[in-house]
Design a protein around this motif. Structure first.
Motif, PDB file in Angstrom:
ATOM      1  N   LEU A 158      -7.226   1.855   3.065  1.00 53.90           N
ATOM      2  CA  LEU A 158      -7.245   1.419   1.672  1.00 53.90           C
ATOM      3  C   LEU A 158      -8.541   1.843   0.989  1.00 53.90           C
ATOM      4  CD1 LEU A 158      -6.174  -0.338  -0.731  1.00 53.90           C
ATOM      5  CD2 LEU A 158      -7.406  -2.252   0.317  1.00 53.90           C
ATOM      6  N   ARG A 209      -2.814  -0.343 -10.542  1.00 51.87           N
ATOM      7  CA  ARG A 209      -3.264  -0.097  -9.172  1.00 51.87           C
ATOM      8  C   ARG A 209      -4.491  -0.951  -8.852  1.00 51.87           C
ATOM      9  NH1 ARG A 209      -2.474   6.097  -7.263  1.00 51.87           N
ATOM     10  NH2 ARG A 209      -1.935   5.066  -5.321  1.00 51.87           N
ATOM     11  N   MET A 247      -9.162   4.333  -2.197  1.00 54.78           N
ATOM     12  CA  MET A 247      -9.843   3.883  -3.410  1.00 54.78           C
ATOM     13  C   MET A 247     -11.023   4.787  -3.728  1.00 54.78           C
ATOM     14  SD  MET A 247      -9.696  -0.235  -2.637  1.00 54.78           S
ATOM     15  CE  MET A 247     -10.484  -0.777  -4.167  1.00 54.78           C
ATOM     16  N   GLU A 299      -6.291  -5.778  -0.548  1.00 57.56           N
ATOM     17  CA  GLU A 299      -7.572  -6.043   0.117  1.00 57.56           C
ATOM     18  C   GLU A 299      -7.678  -7.502   0.554  1.00 57.56           C
ATOM     19  OE1 GLU A 299     -12.318  -5.271  -0.757  1.00 57.56           O
ATOM     20  OE2 GLU A 299     -11.027  -5.956  -2.377  1.00 57.56           O
ATOM     21  N   TYR A 335      -4.539  -3.028  -5.509  1.00 61.59           N
ATOM     22  CA  TYR A 335      -5.592  -2.846  -4.507  1.00 61.59           C
ATOM     23  C   TYR A 335      -6.322  -4.153  -4.213  1.00 61.59           C
ATOM     24  CZ  TYR A 335      -5.125   2.261  -4.835  1.00 61.59           C
ATOM     25  OH  TYR A 335      -4.665   3.554  -4.788  1.00 61.59           O
ATOM     26  N   PHE A 391       0.836  -1.203   0.000  1.00 56.96           N
ATOM     27  CA  PHE A 391       0.000   0.000   0.000  1.00 56.96           C
ATOM     28  C   PHE A 391       0.873   1.256   0.000  1.00 56.96           C
ATOM     29  CE2 PHE A 391      -2.177   3.342   2.485  1.00 56.96           C
ATOM     30  CZ  PHE A 391      -3.265   3.560   1.666  1.00 56.96           C
TER      31      PHE A 391
END
Length: 494
Positions: A231, A191, A235, A199, A195, A161
């Protein structure tokens, strides 16, 4: 190495560390460690926990902490004035591909944190799926194995991250076969892919980590929830598909709501807010604070094992034994002017002309820092440490608002006697104030979608943080972010 993107809310830096076990004089980071790439001798729960201990600080994070963290988080954001060489290049926004500080941060995240986490994850996964037989005397439950694996996945997720927040599209490394030392040459991924992988790691960690860890310095379920909220907040803020580090969130409202839900679960727990003054005293930093949710811990040791922050920010060698390179560093003028002289936050952030003397006492010794101090008036003063005038260049007075936060001076509890650059220090990666501010931002965005539009939805959370820090309360709607696109400033005269 080019810095592409920086998250607008910098990681909060705090400090301190203490002995974990009443029955031992050692910190858990100083206990015997077992090789994460070997099964030899690792048969108990505490031995498996030792595999993740290096992830909490020391050498793995050293290159990240020594310069990268404050040069980028505080320098690039404009709150730490520093124009020296490659450090100052980030403050002046003149960042070249050959900036060694950026390379050090990148290497620390990949060759240090991610590589070590992958070894732990790989080792435990092979035991879980039966690929590796359990050695003789093995006495670790499935739940305990999953917990240790969850710790490693939390750190792997957080390091990935940070990497994508600082550098945009970066490599995703999830195995032990990849030569991670060559990470700068590895193919980058989008990305969206990063991500998704982050996650997945965090959801696993959230499910398997304990509500209350066996050691208060270790990660808990709330640690994973907090990073997951960070996170999702990131996003949700991706609402335009930019040319670099492309990502556009398809469910903005859903992500913001998830932030509110996760933060609410954490806020309803056992953590409580601390005052600003409490947070910045040395003694208060020798153990997890009441606010600490997820943190790194640096211990005493040789160079590269402890924290070098005091050496980097201490005004001179009298104030920071061994090294003191903070003579040309201070909080930026606009931040300095935003506090009145009677604001305790200003006094804890910087040392400035006109402030009453600063003192730190321990065992009858006192070190004082301030322009009005006369060492003859202090029978306990330490020779060479006190009465240094802000206006004298020879005493390191290049700026008039030297950094004070986490600089404790000649009272060097935590210093390694030989180097003076290896102090005990806790770095809060996420604390309760951060969680309240994340929930406030998500509430405001849900009300108006655009976080630059004034909103009152998050004021209650913001005011809780302000009140704890002795700051004036907000009484009317504000935007979470101010649009500065039409403003210009000359950094040399800022």
């Amino acid at each position: 190495m080019k810095l592409i993107n920086l998250k607008r809310k910098a990681v909060i830096i705090t400090a301190g560390v203490a002995t974990l076990f009443a029955s031992s004089c050692k910190d858990f980071l100083e206990e015997d460690l077992y090789g994460a790439n070997s099964t030899t001798g690792v048969v108990r729960y505490d031995q498996f926990q030792s595999l993740t201990s290096p992830l909490y600080g020391g050498q793995l994070w050293s290159q990240y902490e020594q310069k990268f963290s404050w040069c980028v988080n505080e320098g690039l954001s404009g709150v730490l004035y520093n124009v020296y060489d490659q450090e100052g290049a980030l403050f002046k926004l003149s960042i070249g591909d050959d900036n060694s500080i950026l390379k050090e941060g990148f290497t620390s995240l990949y060759s240090g944190v991610i590589a070590t986490a992958n070894q732990v994850i790989h080792k435990i996964t092979r035991i879980q799926d039966g690929t590796d037989p359990k050695p003789e005397g093995f006495d670790v439950s499935d739940e305990q194995l999953a917990e240790v694996k969850g710790e490693a996945m939390l750190f792997r997720a957080f390091a990935h991250f940070l990497a994508t927040e600082y550098f945009g599209e970066v490599p995703l490394v999830l195995d032990t076969e990849t030569d991670i030392a060559q990470s700068v040459k590895l193919p980058k991924v989008t990305r969206a892919t990063l991500y998704k992988a982050i996650e997945k790691d965090l959801l696993y960690a959230k499910d398997v980590l304990p509500d209350t860890p066996s050691n208060p310095k270790r990660a808990s379920k709330n640690s994973a929830k907090a990073v997951l909220a960070k996170l999702y907040l990131t996003m949700a803020s991706c609402q335009s598909d930019l040319a670099v580090a492309r990502y556009k969130e398809s469910d903005v409202a859903g992500k913001y709501q998830s932030v509110v839900d996760l933060c609410t679960e954490i806020i309803g727990g056992t953590n409580t807010l601390q005052s600003h003054k409490e947070m910045f005293t040395y003694d208060a930093m020798t153990s997890p604070s009441r606010e600490t949710i997820f943190a790194l811990y640096f211990v005493n040791g040789e160079y590269g094992e402890g924290s070098s922050y005091q050496a980097q920010m201490g005004r001179n060698t009298n104030w920071s034994p061994g090294s003191g390179w903070g003579g040309g560093k201070g909080i930026s003028y606009n931040l300095y002017k935003s506090f009145s002289n009677d604001d305790e936050r200003k006094r804890e952030l910087c040392l400035y002309v006109g402030a009453e003397p600063y003192s730190i006492g321990a065992g009858g010794n006192t070190a004082v820092y301030g322009p009005d101090y006369d060492p003859k008036d202090d029978p306990n003063q330490i020779e060479g440490a006190s009465g240094l005038n802000f206006l004298t260049d020879g005493a390191g007075g290049y700026v008039f608002n030297h950094v004070k936060k986490f600089v404790w001076g000649i009272d060097n509890r935590g210093f390694h006697a030989e180097t003076g650059m290896s102090i005990q220090r806790r770095i809060d990666l996420v604390r309760l104030s951060d969680v309240l501010m994340m929930r406030a931002e998500a509430k405001m965005a849900l009300e108006n979608t655009d976080v630059c539009t004034p909103s009152s939805a998050g004021l209650e959370d913001i005011n809780l943080v302000l009140k704890a820090h002795g700051a004036p309360q907000l009484t009317e709607a504000i935007p979470f972010f101010e649009d500065l696109s039409t403003k210009r400033a000359n950094f040399e005269s800022f």
